[in-house]
Design a protein around this motif. Structure first.
Motif, PDB file in Angstrom:
ATOM      1  N   MET A 103     -23.072 -69.876  87.408  1.00 33.87           N
ATOM      2  CA  MET A 103     -22.000 -68.822  87.280  1.00 33.87           C
ATOM      3  C   MET A 103     -21.116 -68.910  86.145  1.00 33.87           C
ATOM      4  O   MET A 103     -20.545 -69.881  85.661  1.00 33.87           O
ATOM      5  CB  MET A 103     -20.950 -68.773  88.568  1.00 33.87           C
ATOM      6  N   ALA A 104     -21.024 -67.739  85.385  1.00 32.62           N
ATOM      7  CA  ALA A 104     -20.369 -67.513  84.007  1.00 32.62           C
ATOM      8  C   ALA A 104     -18.845 -67.434  84.368  1.00 32.62           C
ATOM      9  O   ALA A 104     -18.504 -66.639  85.463  1.00 32.62           O
ATOM     10  CB  ALA A 104     -20.974 -66.649  83.043  1.00 32.62           C
ATOM     11  N   ILE A 105     -17.960 -67.750  83.516  1.00 37.36           N
ATOM     12  CA  ILE A 105     -16.603 -67.464  83.668  1.00 37.36           C
ATOM     13  C   ILE A 105     -15.908 -67.034  82.413  1.00 37.36           C
ATOM     14  O   ILE A 105     -16.144 -67.646  81.350  1.00 37.36           O
ATOM     15  CB  ILE A 105     -15.916 -68.748  84.481  1.00 37.36           C
ATOM     16  N   ARG A 106     -15.362 -66.050  82.340  1.00 41.06           N
ATOM     17  CA  ARG A 106     -14.745 -65.480  81.188  1.00 41.06           C
ATOM     18  C   ARG A 106     -13.066 -65.641  81.356  1.00 41.06           C
ATOM     19  O   ARG A 106     -12.514 -65.040  82.531  1.00 41.06           O
ATOM     20  CB  ARG A 106     -14.997 -63.779  81.057  1.00 41.06           C
ATOM     21  N   ILE A 107     -12.571 -66.215  80.287  1.00 46.46           N
ATOM     22  CA  ILE A 107     -11.200 -66.677  80.322  1.00 46.46           C
ATOM     23  C   ILE A 107     -10.520 -65.834  79.281  1.00 46.46           C
ATOM     24  O   ILE A 107     -11.157 -66.059  78.139  1.00 46.46           O
ATOM     25  CB  ILE A 107     -10.780 -67.998  80.277  1.00 46.46           C
ATOM     26  N   ALA A 108      -9.418 -65.044  79.552  1.00 46.23           N
ATOM     27  CA  ALA A 108      -8.794 -64.301  78.363  1.00 46.23           C
ATOM     28  C   ALA A 108      -7.297 -64.570  78.474  1.00 46.23           C
ATOM     29  O   ALA A 108      -6.669 -65.057  79.341  1.00 46.23           O
ATOM     30  CB  ALA A 108      -8.874 -62.817  78.403  1.00 46.23           C
ATOM     31  N   THR A 109      -6.898 -64.874  77.227  1.00 44.72           N
ATOM     32  CA  THR A 109      -5.452 -64.972  76.837  1.00 44.72           C
ATOM     33  C   THR A 109      -4.641 -63.895  75.916  1.00 44.72           C
ATOM     34  O   THR A 109      -5.386 -63.321  75.081  1.00 44.72           O
ATOM     35  CB  THR A 109      -5.124 -66.346  76.184  1.00 44.72           C
ATOM     36  N   TRP A 110      -3.555 -63.386  76.670  1.00 41.64           N
ATOM     37  CA  TRP A 110      -2.940 -62.304  75.743  1.00 41.64           C
ATOM     38  C   TRP A 110      -1.393 -62.225  75.911  1.00 41.64           C
ATOM     39  O   TRP A 110      -0.872 -62.445  76.963  1.00 41.64           O
ATOM     40  CB  TRP A 110      -3.514 -61.013  76.330  1.00 41.64           C
ATOM     41  N   ASN A 111      -0.788 -62.368  74.676  1.00 43.98           N
ATOM     42  CA  ASN A 111       0.512 -62.122  74.556  1.00 43.98           C
ATOM     43  C   ASN A 111       0.975 -60.537  74.683  1.00 43.98           C
ATOM     44  O   ASN A 111       0.815 -59.750  73.647  1.00 43.98           O
ATOM     45  CB  ASN A 111       1.370 -62.749  73.513  1.00 43.98           C
ATOM     46  N   ILE A 112       1.495 -60.219  76.141  1.00 43.08           N
ATOM     47  CA  ILE A 112       1.309 -58.611  76.167  1.00 43.08           C
ATOM     48  C   ILE A 112       2.667 -57.999  76.048  1.00 43.08           C
ATOM     49  O   ILE A 112       2.623 -56.815  75.885  1.00 43.08           O
ATOM     50  CB  ILE A 112       1.057 -58.733  77.757  1.00 43.08           C
ATOM     51  N   ASN A 113       3.707 -58.949  75.868  1.00 46.92           N
ATOM     52  CA  ASN A 113       4.961 -58.462  75.304  1.00 46.92           C
ATOM     53  C   ASN A 113       5.400 -57.205  76.188  1.00 46.92           C
ATOM     54  O   ASN A 113       5.775 -56.302  75.820  1.00 46.92           O
ATOM     55  CB  ASN A 113       4.684 -57.836  74.006  1.00 46.92           C
ATOM     56  N   SER A 114       5.810 -57.764  77.546  1.00 45.45           N
ATOM     57  CA  SER A 114       6.273 -56.940  78.439  1.00 45.45           C
ATOM     58  C   SER A 114       4.919 -56.362  79.391  1.00 45.45           C
ATOM     59  O   SER A 114       4.460 -55.422  78.909  1.00 45.45           O
ATOM     60  CB  SER A 114       7.185 -55.726  78.208  1.00 45.45           C
ATOM     61  N   VAL A 115       4.938 -57.141  80.386  1.00 44.43           N
ATOM     62  CA  VAL A 115       3.604 -56.706  81.195  1.00 44.43           C
ATOM     63  C   VAL A 115       3.807 -55.422  82.009  1.00 44.43           C
ATOM     64  O   VAL A 115       2.989 -54.905  82.440  1.00 44.43           O
ATOM     65  CB  VAL A 115       3.296 -58.005  82.258  1.00 44.43           C
ATOM     66  N   PRO A 131      -6.080 -59.786  72.882  1.00 44.14           N
ATOM     67  CA  PRO A 131      -6.471 -60.603  73.436  1.00 44.14           C
ATOM     68  C   PRO A 131      -7.571 -61.795  73.121  1.00 44.14           C
ATOM     69  O   PRO A 131      -8.299 -61.271  72.124  1.00 44.14           O
ATOM     70  CB  PRO A 131      -7.427 -60.090  74.862  1.00 44.14           C
ATOM     71  N   VAL A 132      -7.749 -62.831  73.278  1.00 45.90           N
ATOM     72  CA  VAL A 132      -8.527 -63.720  72.925  1.00 45.90           C
ATOM     73  C   VAL A 132      -9.384 -64.300  74.114  1.00 45.90           C
ATOM     74  O   VAL A 132      -8.825 -64.477  74.999  1.00 45.90           O
ATOM     75  CB  VAL A 132      -8.035 -65.089  72.156  1.00 45.90           C
ATOM     76  N   ILE A 133     -10.703 -64.310  74.006  1.00 44.96           N
ATOM     77  CA  ILE A 133     -11.764 -64.511  75.153  1.00 44.96           C
ATOM     78  C   ILE A 133     -12.640 -65.423  74.841  1.00 44.96           C
ATOM     79  O   ILE A 133     -13.086 -65.775  73.634  1.00 44.96           O
ATOM     80  CB  ILE A 133     -12.265 -63.222  75.146  1.00 44.96           C
ATOM     81  N   ALA A 134     -12.762 -66.470  75.960  1.00 47.61           N
ATOM     82  CA  ALA A 134     -14.027 -67.540  75.814  1.00 47.61           C
ATOM     83  C   ALA A 134     -14.711 -67.376  77.250  1.00 47.61           C
ATOM     84  O   ALA A 134     -14.343 -67.241  78.326  1.00 47.61           O
ATOM     85  CB  ALA A 134     -13.210 -68.780  75.695  1.00 47.61           C
ATOM     86  N   ASP A 135     -16.049 -67.256  76.990  1.00 47.04           N
ATOM     87  CA  ASP A 135     -17.057 -67.294  78.033  1.00 47.04           C
ATOM     88  C   ASP A 135     -17.647 -68.538  78.220  1.00 47.04           C
ATOM     89  O   ASP A 135     -18.138 -69.261  77.287  1.00 47.04           O
ATOM     90  CB  ASP A 135     -18.119 -66.350  77.549  1.00 47.04           C
ATOM     91  N   LEU A 136     -17.165 -69.227  79.509  1.00 48.46           N
ATOM     92  CA  LEU A 136     -18.093 -70.403  79.728  1.00 48.46           C
ATOM     93  C   LEU A 136     -19.108 -70.456  80.757  1.00 48.46           C
ATOM     94  O   LEU A 136     -19.045 -69.498  81.595  1.00 48.46           O
ATOM     95  CB  LEU A 136     -16.994 -71.515  80.463  1.00 48.46           C
ATOM     96  N   ILE A 137     -20.221 -71.165  80.602  1.00 48.33           N
ATOM     97  CA  ILE A 137     -21.380 -70.916  81.583  1.00 48.33           C
ATOM     98  C   ILE A 137     -21.685 -72.566  82.246  1.00 48.33           C
ATOM     99  O   ILE A 137     -21.484 -73.322  81.463  1.00 48.33           O
ATOM    100  CB  ILE A 137     -22.565 -70.445  80.817  1.00 48.33           C
TER     101      ILE A 137
END
Length: 270
Positions: free
Chosen positions: A1-13, A264-270
DNA sequence: ATGGTTGGGGTCCAA
């Protein structure tokens, strides 16, 4: 199963929850890590995120400033926060993701919002800069235990440091600008190397390619001028390095209406 | 060297 992880400084969610929804529809990350949520936990948009498919949360919030959160489609456990520099600021949250992946078991994810450090790059003249350097040193100690590099770990977030020459639009011009000074870079690289971390973004796009994740609100014409910096990072521990199949800087959000200054910065892990 | 913009909370601080 693949998993996609993202990080984002949203500056007020709260202000940008519709922007988050737009991003989620396109990119569909399994785990979405925010920095600068800028609200109390009671004000965090849990219900909106649940409607987007995120049922599991780890939140470290405070009123008005900073604040980090993890929203996940996969179950989270062992949620922890660490008050680096003991200032009572919400700048870290960690959790274990129960992934069910083929090439890895559970992943420990650490979401950071490193202090920006103010304007003047001097520990004597600027307490915020001192705080930033001490924060990076405490991060290094935190991950220094012998077993640390043997775990499945991800360290991500707005680290507020652009460590490499081509992580900024003009290396020479920014050597005295907080985010790219030798003192910060030295500490970030020391943290990176001593922890045995891997930087999949730079493995995919090696120097001298320019890679940015942030464009100042103050610089007009961000796209054409392209005076960006790479402040947001996703690092993985050595056991996970082979599991990262792809990374992406999701630059297009910077051109949307009322954008965050970070993308956003994204990484896909398998 | 300077000023440029944004967000939150409340008429200024942090980024």
């Amino acid at each position: 199963m693949a998993i996609r992880i993202a990080t984002w400084n949203i500056n007020s969610v709260r202000l940008r929850i519709e922007t988050v929804s737009r991003f989620v529809k396109i990119s569909r990350p399994d785990v979405l890590c925010f920095q600068e949520i800028k609200c109390r936990e009671a004000e965090f948009p849990f219900s909106s995120l649940k409607e987007m498919g995120y049922q599991h949360f780890a939140v470290n919030a405070q009123k008005g400033y900073h604040g980090v959160a993890i929203a996940s489609r996969l179950p989270l456990d062992d949620i922890q926060t660490q008050d680096f520099c003991s200032k009572g600021e919400a700048r870290h949250v960690s959790a274990r993701i129960c992934s069910g992946g083929a090439n890895f078991s559970d992943i420990e994810i650490h979401n950071f919002y490193v202090p920006a450090g103010g304007d003047v790059p001097s520990v004597e003249a600027n307490p915020k800069f001192k705080h930033k350097l001490e924060f990076l040193e405490e991060m290094k100690s935190f991950f220094a235990s012998p077993a640390a590099s043997s775990q499945n770990r991800v360290l991500l977030g707005d680290l507020n440091v652009a460590p490499l020459e081509h992580d900024v639009w003009n290396h020479k011009a920014l050597l005295k600008v907080v985010s790219h000074t030798p003192e910060e870079v030295e500490r970030l690289i020391s943290l990176f190397e001593s922890g045995g971390w891997v930087d999949p973004i730079r493995n995919q796009a090696p120097e001298p390619e320019k890679v940015f994740t942030w464009w100042s609100y103050r610089s007009p014409n961000w796209l054409l001028a392209n005076k960006g910096r790479r402040l947001d990072h996703i690092w993985v521990s050595e056991p996970l390095s082979g599991a990262v199949k792809k990374t992406e800087i999701f630059k297009e959000t910077r051109g949307w209406d009322r954008p965050s200054d970070h993308v956003p910065v994204i990484a896909d892990l398998i």
